[in-house]
Design a protein around this motif. Structure first.
Motif, PDB file in Angstrom:
ATOM      1  N   PRO A  96       0.824  -1.216   0.000  1.00 12.92           N
ATOM      2  CA  PRO A  96       0.000   0.000   0.000  1.00 12.92           C
ATOM      3  C   PRO A  96       0.857   1.264   0.000  1.00 12.92           C
ATOM      4  O   PRO A  96       1.980   1.273   0.514  1.00 12.92           O
ATOM      5  CB  PRO A  96      -0.792  -0.107   1.306  1.00 12.92           C
ATOM      6  N   LEU A  97       0.298   2.335  -0.540  1.00  8.45           N
ATOM      7  CA  LEU A  97       1.031   3.593  -0.611  1.00  8.45           C
ATOM      8  C   LEU A  97       1.113   4.306   0.738  1.00  8.45           C
ATOM      9  O   LEU A  97       2.152   4.836   1.094  1.00  8.45           O
ATOM     10  CB  LEU A  97       0.378   4.522  -1.639  1.00  8.45           C
ATOM     11  N   SER A  98       0.019   4.314   1.492  1.00 12.49           N
ATOM     12  CA  SER A  98       0.015   5.087   2.732  1.00 12.49           C
ATOM     13  C   SER A  98       0.617   4.289   3.893  1.00 12.49           C
ATOM     14  O   SER A  98       0.519   3.058   3.948  1.00 12.49           O
ATOM     15  CB  SER A  98      -1.401   5.540   3.096  1.00 12.49           C
ATOM     16  N   LYS A  99       1.198   5.019   4.818  1.00 13.11           N
ATOM     17  CA  LYS A  99       1.800   4.416   6.008  1.00 13.11           C
ATOM     18  C   LYS A  99       0.748   3.664   6.821  1.00 13.11           C
ATOM     19  O   LYS A  99       1.001   2.564   7.310  1.00 13.11           O
ATOM     20  CB  LYS A  99       2.450   5.507   6.850  1.00 13.11           C
ATOM     21  N   GLU A 100      -0.446   4.225   6.943  1.00 13.82           N
ATOM     22  CA  GLU A 100      -1.528   3.600   7.716  1.00 13.82           C
ATOM     23  C   GLU A 100      -1.957   2.272   7.087  1.00 13.82           C
ATOM     24  O   GLU A 100      -2.181   1.285   7.791  1.00 13.82           O
ATOM     25  CB  GLU A 100      -2.729   4.549   7.826  1.00 13.82           C
ATOM     26  N   ASP A 101      -2.081   2.253   5.769  1.00 16.07           N
ATOM     27  CA  ASP A 101      -2.487   1.016   5.083  1.00 16.07           C
ATOM     28  C   ASP A 101      -1.403  -0.050   5.171  1.00 16.07           C
ATOM     29  O   ASP A 101      -1.699  -1.235   5.300  1.00 16.07           O
ATOM     30  CB  ASP A 101      -2.837   1.295   3.623  1.00 16.07           C
ATOM     31  N   ARG A 102      -0.135   0.363   5.121  1.00 14.61           N
ATOM     32  CA  ARG A 102       0.967  -0.594   5.283  1.00 14.61           C
ATOM     33  C   ARG A 102       0.954  -1.168   6.698  1.00 14.61           C
ATOM     34  O   ARG A 102       1.173  -2.362   6.895  1.00 14.61           O
ATOM     35  CB  ARG A 102       2.318   0.059   4.972  1.00 14.61           C
ATOM     36  N   HIS A 103       0.685  -0.305   7.686  1.00 17.82           N
ATOM     37  CA  HIS A 103       0.612  -0.755   9.085  1.00 17.82           C
ATOM     38  C   HIS A 103      -0.496  -1.795   9.238  1.00 17.82           C
ATOM     39  O   HIS A 103      -0.296  -2.832   9.886  1.00 17.82           O
ATOM     40  CB  HIS A 103       0.366   0.451  10.000  1.00 17.82           C
TER      41      HIS A 103
END
Length: 137
Positions: A96-103
């Motif tokens: 995922p592009l966003s840090k939140e989605d990667r988390h």
């Protein structure tokens, strides 16, 4: 404990419902995004889904802290033999592009690794077709 994994809308819940009907389970409780307190009896089945919702509730904790919290609650339940976890595969190799989605993706991955290690049976459902990945006797 059993775990069922698959993509979103791939038939996981339908598979679990059919499986419970086949074995004659009459007392089944479905929970989405929460882990119930209990207690439950040995003839009751507890089905928990939407682990990603639980992860999103505590965004400030580390991956390991979230996994530890969730696994601690699951392992403290006294109905482990009749627990079925429904897990949505949200990664599939895409970063995922966003840090939140990667988390979220990374935490789900870490949680599922521990869930599957503790599960006696792990089943992948892909477009309605079940495949047993792990089965302990």
């Amino acid at each position: 404990m059993q775990s069922v994994i698959g993509g979103a809308y791939n038939g996981k819940r339908k598979f679990v419902s059919n499986m419970l009907k086949e074995i004659g389970a009459n007392r089944c409780y479905f929970y989405e995004g929460e882990i119930p307190e209990g207690p439950f009896t040995k003839d009751e089945y507890v089905i928990i889904g939407s682990f990603e919702k639980m992860i999103l509730l505590v965004p400030d904790l580390s991956e390991d802290e979230i996994v530890s919290q969730i696994m601690g609650k699951l392992m403290n339940l006294d109905y482990k033999t009749n627990l079925i976890c429904i897990c949505t595969d949200i990664g599939r190799g895409i970063v995922p592009l966003s840090k939140e989605d990667r988390h979220l993706r990374d935490t789900c991955g870490r949680l599922y690794q521990q869930l599957f290690e503790k599960s006696e049976k792990v089943i992948r459902v892909w477009y309605g077709i079940p495949e047993i990945l792990k089965e302990e006797n």
